[in-house]
Design an enzyme around this catalytic site. Structure first.
Site, PDB file in Angstrom:
ATOM      1  NE  ARG A   4       9.213  10.069   2.602  1.00 26.76           N
ATOM      2  CZ  ARG A   4       9.325  10.095   1.273  1.00 26.76           C
ATOM      3  NH1 ARG A   4      10.482   9.789   0.698  1.00 26.76           N
ATOM      4  NH2 ARG A   4       8.310  10.436   0.511  1.00 26.76           N
ATOM      5  CG  HIS A  24       6.266   5.629   2.667  1.00 29.88           C
ATOM      6  ND1 HIS A  24       5.764   6.166   1.496  1.00 29.88           N
ATOM      7  CD2 HIS A  24       6.492   6.675   3.490  1.00 29.88           C
ATOM      8  CE1 HIS A  24       5.699   7.484   1.608  1.00 29.88           C
ATOM      9  NE2 HIS A  24       6.143   7.819   2.813  1.00 29.88           N
ATOM     10  CG  ASN A  84       5.859   4.389  -1.915  1.00 25.97           C
ATOM     11  OD1 ASN A  84       5.743   5.126  -0.951  1.00 25.97           O
ATOM     12  ND2 ASN A  84       5.181   3.247  -2.035  1.00 25.97           N
ATOM     13  CG  HIS A 112       8.390  14.761   9.593  1.00 26.72           C
ATOM     14  ND1 HIS A 112       7.138  15.287   9.377  1.00 26.72           N
ATOM     15  CD2 HIS A 112       8.454  13.636   8.838  1.00 26.72           C
ATOM     16  CE1 HIS A 112       6.479  14.522   8.527  1.00 26.72           C
ATOM     17  NE2 HIS A 112       7.255  13.513   8.190  1.00 26.72           N
TER      18      HIS A 112
END
Length: 341
Positions: free
Chosen positions: A79, A83, A108, A206
Site C-alpha cells: 500500500r 501511495h 496517508n 487488496h
C-alpha cells in the site's frame, strides 16, 4: 592571370553561422540529463550489480525478517508503494516527514511499513553509502512483500532516484479513494498511463492488508436494536453484518478489518472470488462489477490464479516505472525520511 579573392556574401555567412548554432544546440540537448518524467525504459535490471551487489539481498532479508514477526507488514509495504507511485511518481516522496509533506496528509495517516524501509536503508548505508535510493528500496520491498505472501516473484528494474518534492497538496488529486466509482478510478489510472486491465489487476493488491472502519462504515448503518440497513446495496448483507460486529458504534479509530475475509495474509486470487460474492470491503472494490468488461476480468482472475499472477507481474512493472527520476534528476537520500540538506 591574377586570381580574384573569393568573398562570401553576408547571406552565406549568416547561413553558416546558423547551421553551426543549430549543431551546438542539438549537441547540448543530447547531453542534457534525463528529465524528472523518465519512464520504466530508463531503469535497468541489476542496476547495482557493481556499485552495491548485495542491495537486493539486504532489502529482501529485511522484509523477510519484518514479515516473519508481523504478518501485516507485506500489506503495509504494498500500500505504501502504491501511495508513493501515484503521487509524484515512484520517487519515495511519501517517505519524507514534516509539515506539509505527502506523509502528513490525512489520506496517508494510516500508511505503515516505514520502519522496514528505514531499517533496510540503514544497512545499505553501512555497506554502500549514498548509493541505493530510497525509491528503489521501497520498490524492491513491495516486490518482495508480494512474494513472501505467496504471490509471484519477479525481477524488477532499478535505478530510481529520490524526489526532492513532497507536498500534501499533491496527494488527494492523485490517489484512488475507497469511495470512488468506476469512472473516477479509470480517470486516475488513465492519467498515469495505466489501462483498465491494470486497474483490475492492481486492485488485486487488496487480497492482503487491512483497513480502518472509517474506510467502509458508510456502506451500512446499524440501529439501536442491532437492525442492519444497507446503504450500499451492492454489499452482501451477511458480510455487512459481520463487518458491523467488527466495527461497532464508538469503536476506537485503531480498529482494523482484513481486506480479504478468508485469506488476509496470503497473496492469492481470493479477492476476486469474494468480489463475485459481493464481499468487496470498499465501495471502490464493488464498483469493479458495475462495468461488464471489468466484471468479466474479475471472473477470469477468480477462476484462474495463474492468469492473475501473470497479469500482476506485467501491471506491477508498469506501476513501478511511473514517472521515475533517473540520471541527474532527484538525489540519493542518506535518510529516507528527510531530503538531503
Amino acid at each position: 592571370m591574377e586570381k580574384k579573392p573569393i568573398i562570401s556574401s553576408p547571406i552565406a555567412h549568416f547561413q553558416n553561422l546558423l547551421i553551426l548554432a543549430i549543431f551546438f544546440l542539438v549537441s547540448f540537448l543530447l547531453l542534457l540529463p534525463f528529465s524528472s518524467s523518465s519512464s520504466l525504459s530508463d531503469l535497468s535490471f541489476n542496476f547495482y550489480s557493481v556499485s552495491c551487489p548485495s542491495a537486493e539481498f539486504i532489502v529482501k532479508n529485511t522484509v523477510r525478517s519484518a514479515s516473519s514477526s508481523d504478518p501485516s507488514i507485506p500489506g503495509k509495504l504494498l500500500r505504501l508503494f502504491f501511495h508513493d507511485c501515484f503521487v509524484e511518481g515512484c520517487d519515495a516522496s511519501v517517505l519524507v516527514q514534516g509539515n506539509g509533506t505527502e506523509r502528513s496528509d490525512p489520506a496517508n495517516a494510516s500508511l505503515g511499513g516505514f520502519s522496514v524501509i528505514d531499517a533496510a536503508k540503514r544497512v545499505l548505508e553501512i555497506f554502500c553509502p549514498e548509493t541505493v535510493s530510497c525509491a528503489d528500496v521501497l520498490a524492491l520491498a513491495a516486490r518482495d512483500a508480494v512474494e513472501f505472501s505467496g504471490g509471484p516473484g519477479m525481477a524488477i528494474r532499478t535505478g530510481r532516484r529520490d524526489g526532492r518534492i513532497s507536498a500534501a497538496s499533491n496527494v488527494r488529486p492523485n490517489i484512488v479513494d475507497t469511495s470512488f466509482s468506476m469512472g473516477e478510478m479509470v480517470k486516475i489510472f488513465s492519467s498515469k498511463g495505466l489501462s483498465l486491465n491494470d486497474l483490475i489487476t492492481l486492485s488485486g493488491a487488496h487480497t492482503i492488508g487491512s483497513a480502518h472502519c472509517s474506510a467502509f462504515s458508510d456502506r451500512f448503518t446499524v440501529g439501536p436494536r442491532g437492525n442492519l440497513t444497507l446503504i450500499d446495496s451492492s454489499l452482501d448483507r451477511d458480510y455487512a453484518f459481520r463487518l458491523a460486529k467488527q466495527c461497532p458504534a464508538g469503536a476506537i479509530s485503531s480498529v482494523t478489518v482484513a481486506n480479504d475475509p478468508e485469506t488476509p495474509f496470503v497473496f492469492d486470487n481470493r479477492y476476486f472470488k469474494e468480489l463475485l460474492d459481493h464481499k468487496g470491503l470498499f465501495q471502490s472494490d464493488s464498483a469493479l462489477l458495475a462495468d461488464q468488461r471489468a466484471k468479466d476480468k474479475v471472473a477470469e482472475f477468480a477462476g484462474d490464479q495463474a492468469r492473475f499472477f501473470d497479469s500482476w507481474g506485467q501491471s506491477f512493472l508498469k506501476l513501478s516505472g511511473l514517472n521515475v527520476k533517473t540520471g541527474n534528476a532527484g538525489e540519493i537520500r542518506r535518510i529516507c525520511s528527510a531530503i538531503n540538506g
